[in-house]
Design a protein around this motif. Sequence first.
Motif, short mmCIF file in Angstrom:
data_model
loop_
_atom_site.label_atom_id
_atom_site.label_comp_id
_atom_site.label_asym_id
_atom_site.label_seq_id
_atom_site.Cartn_x
_atom_site.Cartn_y
_atom_site.Cartn_z
N ALA A 105 0.83 -1.21 0.00
CA ALA A 105 0.00 0.00 0.00
C ALA A 105 0.86 1.26 0.00
O ALA A 105 0.52 2.26 -0.66
N TYR A 106 1.96 1.21 0.72
CA TYR A 106 2.87 2.36 0.79
C TYR A 106 4.27 1.88 0.36
O TYR A 106 5.10 1.52 1.20
N PRO A 107 4.54 1.83 -0.95
CA PRO A 107 5.80 1.25 -1.44
C PRO A 107 7.04 2.02 -0.97
O PRO A 107 6.99 3.20 -0.65
N MET A 108 8.14 1.27 -0.99
CA MET A 108 9.45 1.79 -0.58
C MET A 108 10.45 1.46 -1.70
O MET A 108 10.32 0.44 -2.39
N LEU A 109 11.43 2.32 -1.91
CA LEU A 109 12.44 2.12 -2.96
C LEU A 109 13.70 1.52 -2.34
O LEU A 109 14.32 2.12 -1.45
N LEU A 110 14.09 0.32 -2.82
CA LEU A 110 15.21 -0.42 -2.23
C LEU A 110 16.29 -0.74 -3.26
O LEU A 110 16.01 -0.85 -4.46
N PHE A 111 17.49 -0.94 -2.76
CA PHE A 111 18.61 -1.44 -3.57
C PHE A 111 18.58 -2.97 -3.54
O PHE A 111 18.38 -3.58 -2.49
N THR A 112 18.79 -3.60 -4.71
CA THR A 112 18.83 -5.06 -4.75
C THR A 112 19.65 -5.53 -5.94
O THR A 112 19.82 -4.81 -6.92
N ARG A 113 20.16 -6.76 -5.84
CA ARG A 113 20.81 -7.42 -6.97
C ARG A 113 20.01 -8.63 -7.46
O ARG A 113 20.42 -9.28 -8.41
N ARG A 114 18.90 -8.90 -6.82
CA ARG A 114 18.08 -10.06 -7.18
C ARG A 114 16.73 -9.58 -7.70
O ARG A 114 16.05 -8.79 -7.06
N VAL A 115 16.37 -10.06 -8.89
CA VAL A 115 15.07 -9.74 -9.49
C VAL A 115 14.17 -10.95 -9.26
O VAL A 115 14.41 -12.03 -9.81
N LEU A 116 13.16 -10.76 -8.45
CA LEU A 116 12.25 -11.84 -8.09
C LEU A 116 10.87 -11.62 -8.70
O LEU A 116 10.51 -10.48 -9.03
#
Length: 618
Positions: A105-116
């Motif tokens: 509902a309230y998205p957050m922007l994150l760093f990642t190396r894995r696309v799931l």
Amino acid sequence: MTAAELPVLPTKPGCYLFHAPGGEVIYVGKAVNLRSRVRSYFSATAAQKAQLIRNRAERLEFIVTKSEVEALILEANLIKRFKPHYNVLLKDDKSYPFLKLTREAYPMLLFTRRVLKDGATYFGPYPNPGAVRKVQELVGAIFPLRQNSGVPLQKRKKPCLRFHMGRCLAPCIDNVSEEAYAKVVRQVRAFLEGDVAGTAEQLESEMRAAAARQDFELARLYRDRLQALQRLTGYDSDVTRASEDDLDFLGVAQAGNFAMVQLFQMRRGRVVGRDKRFLTNAEGASPAEILERFMADYYGQAMQVPPLVLVPQEIDLDVWSAFLSERAGKRVELRVPQRGDKVELMGMAERNAHTGLEAELALLERRGEAPGVKELQALVGLESAPYRIEGFDISNLMGTHTVASIVVFEGGRARKSEYRKMRITGLTRPDDFYAMHQAVYRRFTGALADKLPVPDLLLIDGGKGQLSAARRALKDAGLELPLLGLAKKQETIIREGAPEILVPETHPALRLLINIRDEAHRTAVGFNRKQRGAAMTRSVLDDIPGIGPARRDALLARFSSIDELKSAGVDELARIPGMGRVAAEAVVAFFSAFDNERASVLKAPEVRAAETGGAEAG
């Protein structure tokens, strides 16, 4: 491996794997027609790389796929898995970093190396983690997304500092509705997709609407976000965009075993991103093969693919267009531009690829990982990699003070402790061939032959004449060593009994040779200048036995000219501090003998002949 040892191959698309003895996969390729492609490795006109692969291979394995696109994807995965010796490889073959906009509902922007496959929205890939952090900071400075309340959202009693700074809507304390937060999320999504102009226009529209409602506090917030966007991205709404194109364009540069591909992302007519990759095992690979290796890795992970991709080389456009269309979920065109502004874009990408490759090669050299040695072996056809290379150069000024320099490189790095310099003797006129012969001969027959190990290769500064002189010297010394010459004109590599070699100056082998040649030249010129300087400051007093620098300086300080010194007696000279009677007598005796010799030279030939009993009569 021979053609007779091949398995029965189908005429369908798929991948093939060459295995060396022991089972190691040494090459992976894809084909529209497996039978036709594999048999081309065993034809009489096969390329040198294909010949190397078939000669080393023991057996072949193949995998049939439904389509060419499936073969392309499989090839990329197999290369990443096996890292075959003869395939072009990404030197920094790591997973790309992405930004992830969570699904809640309230998205957050994150760093990642894995696309799931978790329903989240992924943006990227980005070239490195630093780029991701910068984008995160940019988004955080413009858009009030939450950052510190966890995934999923954790409720708090008090908001964080970002809320008080006006940089967070604080959904953690129920300070904002889902609809209002979703509006910010849409702006973030548009911005990360490259729509800077659309984001700016929406912020400006909301600012004006809030001002019209006299909600001036909200209008001020929109104004601050718009100004931050303009300040951090350089966007100016008053500038008319010349193009509304969404496209990627790529450039390729190659130097021996190394290559660089750079990709630029243009969205709404603005370049919004760039990725670059340094590749190895590129020796013998075509630019198209290098380009395809990068594209398979990059677009195999890319979350957004534009409707147009510009490439500098002809590749299998139909297959790649189908692959990219499948990734994008819409029609993607692949094109090699021939005219117009898109050719200028390709020029920009090519220039950046060459510059980036030069920077990577220079970095390897500074780290002591000079890449030129193995490339030099392959380029000039040496039996083994030349670990120790000695460079020779000659320097003189109008034929005077001729000197030679010998510089040593081991493993591509200068070994200055083993540099040597020598004076060339027996010359009365300029003769670089004679000087080179003497320098090489003395290096391998005198004291240096015992002190220095035998090199794997000699590099001679000059053309065929200097190379021939060096070869004669080696023959006279009883040695047989590989020789190369480097002519300054067009930086041409000269070989004995073989065609000259011209390669781009970015080629690692040529860079190594130029480095050795320049170091030999610098050393020789420096030694020549030193010799000339010493000759210019030399005094006639230096030839008098028993007169060293201290006594010489004392005499020059006491007498204003040589004539005045010659007229002085032994007693006067002995009284000078530091001289003594023995040294004074040596000075008087030297000038007496000097004057007698000069007088003899000035006599007429017939007088000298009479005095010497006719010895000079001829």
